[in-house]
Write a protein that holds these residues in place. Structure first.
Motif, short mmCIF file in Angstrom:
data_model
loop_
_atom_site.label_atom_id
_atom_site.label_comp_id
_atom_site.label_asym_id
_atom_site.label_seq_id
_atom_site.Cartn_x
_atom_site.Cartn_y
_atom_site.Cartn_z
N ASN A 59 0.80 -1.23 0.00
CA ASN A 59 0.00 0.00 0.00
C ASN A 59 0.83 1.27 0.00
N SER A 86 5.96 5.97 0.34
CA SER A 86 5.61 6.55 1.62
C SER A 86 6.09 5.58 2.69
N VAL A 91 1.19 6.38 6.04
CA VAL A 91 0.09 5.86 5.22
C VAL A 91 -1.14 5.66 6.10
N SER A 92 -2.26 6.18 5.62
CA SER A 92 -3.53 6.01 6.34
C SER A 92 -3.90 4.53 6.39
N LYS A 94 -6.68 3.46 5.97
CA LYS A 94 -7.69 3.27 4.92
C LYS A 94 -7.08 3.25 3.52
N ALA A 95 -5.80 3.55 3.39
CA ALA A 95 -5.16 3.63 2.08
C ALA A 95 -5.08 2.25 1.42
N THR A 96 -5.22 2.27 0.11
CA THR A 96 -5.10 1.03 -0.67
C THR A 96 -3.95 1.17 -1.66
N ASP A 99 -4.74 3.56 -4.37
CA ASP A 99 -4.56 4.98 -4.03
C ASP A 99 -3.17 5.46 -4.44
N SER A 100 -2.16 4.63 -4.17
CA SER A 100 -0.79 4.99 -4.58
C SER A 100 -0.69 5.11 -6.09
#
Length: 133
Positions: A59, A86, A91-92, A94-96, A99-100
């Motif tokens: 992620n 990152s 990284v949140s 919730k990030a996937t 997203d990146s």
């Protein structure tokens, strides 16, 4: 284009010293093979059907290669390698991985436009779903 261009972004008020994202561009002669990874490759590698090669690595990072011929003292290089990274603490939850890739594709589209190679870069406005293995 110079050999390498990099942009590092930090969150306001963050005291970790770790960037929110680190975006990097380089002119290169070659790109990775987009065939499916071997069994010993990381299970977190996800291939996307954009540019000449695009993949996320978990992620927190993504790589994207697109056609954009450039010349430098070493000769012509037919591709641009773009990457975004990152650190885990930035990284949140919730990030996937997508997203990146969305971030990297958006920045790469702008770079391709500025370099005059948007028509050959094969970078869509919206990143399609990753290829199925």
């Amino acid at each position: 284009m110079t050999q390498r261009n990099q942009c590092v972004v930090y969150k306001t008020g963050d005291t970790t010293g770790h960037p929110l994202i680190d975006v990097d561009f380089s002119a290169v002669k070659y790109h990775p093979n987009s065939e499916k990874p071997t069994a010993d490759a990381s299970a977190e590698l996800t291939i996307y059907p954009i540019g000449v090669y695009a993949a996320t690595h978990g992620n927190a990072s993504a790589s994207l290669y697109f056609k954009c011929p450039t010349k430098d003292p070493e000769g012509t290089k037919p591709y641009i390698q773009a990457s975004v990274h990152s650190t885990a603490d930035q990284v949140s939850a919730k990030a996937t991985a997508k997203d990146s890739m969305d971030i990297l594709n958006s920045v790469s589209r702008s770079m391709a436009k500025q370099l005059g190679c948007a028509s050959q870069a094969d970078l869509p406005a919206n990143v399609p779903l990753p290829e199925q293995s």
